[in-house]
Motif scaffolding. Structure first.
Motif, short mmCIF file in Angstrom:
data_model
loop_
_atom_site.label_atom_id
_atom_site.label_comp_id
_atom_site.label_asym_id
_atom_site.label_seq_id
_atom_site.Cartn_x
_atom_site.Cartn_y
_atom_site.Cartn_z
N TYR A 160 0.84 -1.18 0.00
CA TYR A 160 0.00 0.00 0.00
C TYR A 160 0.89 1.24 0.00
O TYR A 160 2.03 1.22 0.48
CB TYR A 160 -0.89 0.04 1.25
N PHE B 146 3.73 0.61 2.66
CA PHE B 146 3.51 -0.40 3.70
C PHE B 146 3.25 -1.76 3.07
O PHE B 146 2.54 -1.85 2.07
CB PHE B 146 2.30 -0.04 4.56
N PHE C 199 -0.02 -4.83 9.30
CA PHE C 199 0.82 -3.92 8.52
C PHE C 199 2.18 -3.76 9.18
O PHE C 199 2.31 -3.77 10.40
CB PHE C 199 0.16 -2.54 8.42
N GLY C 200 3.18 -3.60 8.34
CA GLY C 200 4.51 -3.26 8.84
C GLY C 200 4.60 -1.78 9.13
O GLY C 200 3.66 -1.03 8.88
N TYR D 197 -8.02 0.65 12.23
CA TYR D 197 -6.62 0.78 12.58
C TYR D 197 -6.39 2.15 13.19
O TYR D 197 -7.15 3.09 12.96
CB TYR D 197 -5.71 0.65 11.35
N GLY E 270 3.50 3.25 11.98
CA GLY E 270 2.74 2.31 11.17
C GLY E 270 1.32 2.18 11.67
O GLY E 270 0.88 2.91 12.55
N LEU E 271 0.60 1.23 11.08
CA LEU E 271 -0.80 1.04 11.43
C LEU E 271 -0.92 0.02 12.56
O LEU E 271 -0.36 -1.07 12.49
CB LEU E 271 -1.59 0.53 10.22
#
Lengths: 111, 115
Positions: free
Chosen positions: A35, A88, A101-102, B35, B42-43
């Protein structure tokens, strides 16, 4: 534990150069997705690669997946200033539970 | 609608107040995620809804956080007694299928600032 980890954390390149970002993960996956996020708001889906695929292309994007090493890479060829964003990787586990997610790679493309 | 809609886009609230964040997913999408993203981070997964199944709440940071999804469509994330550390962008995403095979569509997020 966090599923995806991207590296590098930040990358700065000149316009026209290629940008490569890597993602590593820990558990078995069904698919892996990349993404892009501009300005800290919504993410845009770029490309999805399934666990039985090794490489996928979409325009200037090339994604590889090595399930034996639990890693993926995103290559952006002939970068443009408009590619400046955070990227990401996200993994979907084989159990189809939550998407992880990273922390992302911040890419700066200098005109 | 054509995309995932979140409201409000920005919310400033006083510490201790309750807030409600809304997510309107793409029609027909069975999977819905919340999220949280702090500045430059980050998420962080919060909660996941899939169809009529019990939601996966494993990411909610405290019992001040709750979420519901009515009729398998609109979702509301509620934060009670807000704290300054709750300040972040809250992102909602939906997907046609559980595995997200078609990719996840994100809303533009709600930027929450607790003062």
């Amino acid at each position: 534990s966090q599923q995806g980890e991207e590296d590098p954390q930040a990358l700065s390149i000149q316009e026209g150069e290629n940008a490569t970002m890597n993602c590593s993960y820990k558990t078995s996956i069904n698919n892996l997705q990349w993404y892009r996020q501009n300005s800290g708001r919504g993410l845009v889906h770029l490309i999805l690669i399934r666990s039985n695929e090794r490489e996928k292309h979409s325009g200037r994007l090339r994604v590889t997946l090595d399930t034996s090493k639990k890693s993926s890479s995103l290559l952006i060829t002939a970068s443009r200033a408009a590619d400046t964003a955070s990227y990401f990787c996200a993994t979907v586990a084989t159990s189809y539970d939550k998407v992880i997610f990273g922390p992302g790679t911040s890419l700066s493309v200098i005109p | 609608g054509a995309g995932v809609s979140q409201s409000p886009s920005n919310k400033v609230t006083e510490k201790g107040k309750d807030v409600e964040l809304r997510c309107d997913p793409i029609s027909g999408h069975t999977a819905l995620y919340w999220y949280r993203q702090s500045l430059g981070q980050g998420l962080e997964f919060l909660i996941y809804f899939q169809g009529n199944s019990a939601p996966d709440k494993s990411g909610l940071p405290s019992d001040r956080f709750s979420a519901e999804r009515t009729g398998g469509s609109v979702s509301t994330l509620t934060i009670q007694r807000t704290q300054q550390e709750d300040s972040a962008v809250y992102l909602c995403a939906s997907s046609l299928s559980q595995g997200g095979v078609g990719g996840y569509t994100f809303g533009s997020g709600t930027r929450l600032t607790v003062v």
